[in-house]
Design a protein around this motif. Structure first.
Motif, PDB file in Angstrom:
ATOM      1  N   TYR A 287       3.682  17.625  10.792  1.00 36.92           N
ATOM      2  CA  TYR A 287       2.631  18.082  11.702  1.00 36.92           C
ATOM      3  C   TYR A 287       1.252  17.649  11.256  1.00 36.92           C
ATOM      4  CZ  TYR A 287       1.407  21.781   8.326  1.00 36.92           C
ATOM      5  OH  TYR A 287       0.995  22.471   7.210  1.00 36.92           O
ATOM      6  N   ARG A 288       1.068  17.379   9.962  1.00 42.11           N
ATOM      7  CA  ARG A 288      -0.246  17.004   9.435  1.00 42.11           C
ATOM      8  C   ARG A 288      -0.505  15.505   9.499  1.00 42.11           C
ATOM      9  NH1 ARG A 288       0.060  20.451   3.862  1.00 42.11           N
ATOM     10  NH2 ARG A 288       2.105  19.464   3.844  1.00 42.11           N
ATOM     11  N   GLU A 289       0.526  14.734   9.832  1.00 46.73           N
ATOM     12  CA  GLU A 289       0.428  13.285   9.676  1.00 46.73           C
ATOM     13  C   GLU A 289      -0.220  12.587  10.868  1.00 46.73           C
ATOM     14  OE1 GLU A 289       1.379  11.841   6.898  1.00 46.73           O
ATOM     15  OE2 GLU A 289       2.288  13.604   5.961  1.00 46.73           O
ATOM     16  N   LEU A 290       0.270  12.898  12.084  1.00 45.55           N
ATOM     17  CA  LEU A 290      -0.095  12.124  13.271  1.00 45.55           C
ATOM     18  C   LEU A 290      -0.154  13.033  14.490  1.00 45.55           C
ATOM     19  CD1 LEU A 290       2.292   9.075  12.710  1.00 45.55           C
ATOM     20  CD2 LEU A 290      -0.211   8.957  12.617  1.00 45.55           C
ATOM     21  N   PRO A 291      -0.791  12.592  15.577  1.00 45.22           N
ATOM     22  CA  PRO A 291      -0.750  13.359  16.830  1.00 45.22           C
ATOM     23  C   PRO A 291       0.664  13.446  17.381  1.00 45.22           C
ATOM     24  CG  PRO A 291      -2.496  11.692  16.880  1.00 45.22           C
ATOM     25  CD  PRO A 291      -1.659  11.405  15.678  1.00 45.22           C
ATOM     26  N   TRP A 292       0.851  14.395  18.338  1.00 45.08           N
ATOM     27  CA  TRP A 292       2.172  14.666  18.891  1.00 45.08           C
ATOM     28  C   TRP A 292       2.819  13.418  19.464  1.00 45.08           C
ATOM     29  CZ3 TRP A 292       5.838  14.805  22.589  1.00 45.08           C
ATOM     30  CH2 TRP A 292       6.769  15.842  22.573  1.00 45.08           C
ATOM     31  N   HIS A 293       2.068  12.657  20.284  1.00 46.45           N
ATOM     32  CA  HIS A 293       2.677  11.513  20.956  1.00 46.45           C
ATOM     33  C   HIS A 293       3.091  10.436  19.954  1.00 46.45           C
ATOM     34  CE1 HIS A 293      -1.551  10.221  20.635  1.00 46.45           C
ATOM     35  NE2 HIS A 293      -1.098   8.989  20.697  1.00 46.45           N
ATOM     36  N   CYS A 294       2.359  10.312  18.844  1.00 47.17           N
ATOM     37  CA  CYS A 294       2.745   9.344  17.820  1.00 47.17           C
ATOM     38  C   CYS A 294       4.001   9.796  17.076  1.00 47.17           C
ATOM     39  CB  CYS A 294       1.595   9.127  16.843  1.00 47.17           C
ATOM     40  SG  CYS A 294       0.135   8.361  17.568  1.00 47.17           S
ATOM     41  N   LEU A 295       4.073  11.094  16.776  1.00 44.88           N
ATOM     42  CA  LEU A 295       5.281  11.603  16.125  1.00 44.88           C
ATOM     43  C   LEU A 295       6.499  11.431  17.018  1.00 44.88           C
ATOM     44  CD1 LEU A 295       4.004  14.872  14.380  1.00 44.88           C
ATOM     45  CD2 LEU A 295       4.582  12.683  13.318  1.00 44.88           C
ATOM     46  N   LEU A 296       6.323  11.675  18.326  1.00 44.58           N
ATOM     47  CA  LEU A 296       7.443  11.485  19.245  1.00 44.58           C
ATOM     48  C   LEU A 296       7.873  10.027  19.269  1.00 44.58           C
ATOM     49  CD1 LEU A 296       9.404  12.543  21.364  1.00 44.58           C
ATOM     50  CD2 LEU A 296       7.607  12.244  23.088  1.00 44.58           C
TER      51      LEU A 296
END
Length: 471
Positions: A287-296
């Motif tokens: 959760y600390r690494e990237l925005p939601w859309h990037c993690l998806l």
């Protein structure tokens, strides 16, 4: 060597606080397991239960022809164990503020996470659009789950009053449930990774949003077969639920991770609820690494699945005055090609009429499964969009009821065909209008576009246009 500072925070926090290389290591190490797991298909609900006869017939061929491999389900237990032992979920304590879950499992949960906005909230407008765009029969098959992601007690009380007052009938019908998650369930907002040159405050907001969405999806896993993410500032196309159910039925026995019914951020992204626990786990780990859309996007790469896109969009942002139509992509290019078909022409039409850019069309009086109309480009090209229109008028006469469009590449220089085809999509209500994603063909140029008949046609078929956009 473990430093004093690392020893003080403990092994689990060191794991969560690793740099982006840890993310890459996890993606590589888990790729094989994830790629097999997401072939698991769980669809206990009959998604065709409230479709029309024509819509049921549209998807019947695929359900009959594509079978699930039950041996793959052993990987589901592996992920259940991983989820059970997942530290980030141990202290999650989301609870219901308004309403009650459905008494039995439904087709769809529509999830919305909404926080306090300085400029005001569009949540009420979004909910009104969701319910007004759906018929009473459609509403029997979905629940709207709202996660109020804010810690201000006054704001929570005001939102509860507003929603309870305005949507009481839907609450009583168990069509609307409102939950919240206490701050004690959230992970620390420290050691955040600054990416995209975002200011620290924005990084903190997006990190909290990752957890907001994770808690929303975690609550939704038991109440439906599918989960649709919707942002709190959208309006919906009429009968959007039926459109989604039709697409789900057509793709019920095919491997997919995300069906995308809108290009708007998180809005319109559909998941199987059986896939949510591992996605939740992934979001809470990073959760600390990237925005939601990037993690998806990372998660989709990990599972080797490209989102399946459907057009036109079923959702648009509140305040956008345009109607629900496909965005303007310019005129089709239709580069030079030859047309080949196994269909018998009728009424003086010729196959090339279907590929012309004028108002001519191709007509055949009979079509058997396996019949085709194939466009073979003189020079292979990168195709960005394909549009196929069948039928003689708006009432649906002479439509191709059951068919699909495939893209072909060729390594053997065939004159009238290709040696390798990839499914682009199904013809729905006589139409296919679909963007070609770059991973579909792994960068290869398209030589053939094939319209394939998959079931015998009860009457003649009119192919009005096969349009290609190239770049």
């Amino acid at each position: 060597m473990v430093t004093d500072e690392e020893a003080a925070v403990g092994p689990s926090h060191r794991r969560h606080g690793t740099m982006r290389d840890a993310l890459c290591m996890l993606l590589s190490a888990a790729a094989a397991l994830f790629s097999v797991f997401y072939f698991i298909q769980e669809n206990p609900f009959d998604t065709t239960s409230f479709l029309s006869l024509e819509e049921k017939e549209l998807v019947a061929w695929q359900r009959a022809r594509m079978q699930v491999n039950p041996g793959r389900t052993r990987h589901l237990q592996t992920f259940k164990v991983m989820q059970k032992n997942s530290e980030p979920l141990e202290n999650v304590n989301s609870y219901i503020l308004i309403g009650a879950p459905p008494r039995k499992k439904k087709l769809l949960t529509i999830g919305i996470s909404s926080g306090r906005h300085p400029e005001g909230s569009n949540l009420v407008d979004t909910l009104q659009s969701l319910f007004s765009a759906s018929s009473s029969s459609e509403r029997k098959h979905f629940t709207v789950l709202v996660h109020l992601a804010g810690s201000d007690p006054k704001w929570l009380v005001q939102m509860m009053y507003n929603l309870s007052t305005m949507f009481q009938p839907h609450i009583q019908a168990r069509e609307l449930v409102v939950i919240t998650t206490p701050l004690t369930s959230y992970l620390p907002l420290k050691d955040l990774k600054v990416t995209f040159e975002d200011p620290p405050g924005h990084v903190a907001v997006r990190s909290k949003q990752n957890m907001d969405y994770a808690f929303l999806m975690n609550f939704a896993t038991q109440h439906s077969d599918y989960f649709l993410m919707v942002e709190d500032d959208v309006k919906c196309a009429p009968r959007f639920v039926t459109h989604i159910a039709t697409a789900v039925s057509a793709w019920a026995n095919r491997p997919w991770l995300t069906l995308a019914f809108s290009p708007l951020g998180l809005t319109g992204k559909l998941f199987r609820t059986g896939d949510l626990p591992s996605l939740v786990h992934f979001l809470l780990l990073f959760y600390r690494e990237l925005p939601w859309h990037c993690l998806l996007a990372h998660f989709q790469d990990l599972t080797r699945h490209t989102p399946v896109e459907f057009l036109p969009s079923l959702f648009q942002h509140v305040g956008n005055s345009s109607s629900f139509k496909e965005e303007d992509t310019g005129s089709p290019s239709n580069p030079a090609a030859s047309i080949h078909t196994s269909l018998k022409a009728a009424n003086d039409s010729v196959p090339s009429h279907a590929y012309s850019l004028n108002e001519t069309f191709f007509y055949t009086q009979a079509a058997e499964p396996g019949s085709h109309l194939t466009v073979v480009l003189d020079v292979p090209a990168h195709v960005s969009r394909v549009q196929v229109l069948t039928g003689s008028d708006l009432r649906g006469w002479n439509q191709l009821e059951e068919g699909q469009v495939e893209l072909g590449c060729d390594a053997t220089n065939r004159v009238s065909d290709c040696d390798d085809y990839t499914l682009l999509g199904l013809v729905v209500n006589g139409i296919l209008n679909k963007q070609v994603l770059s991973p579909t063909l792994s960068g290869k140029k398209v030589k053939c576009v094939r319209l394939l008949v998959t079931a015998a046609a009860p009457s003649g078929i009119v192919v009005r246009h096969i349009h290609l956009w190239t770049n």
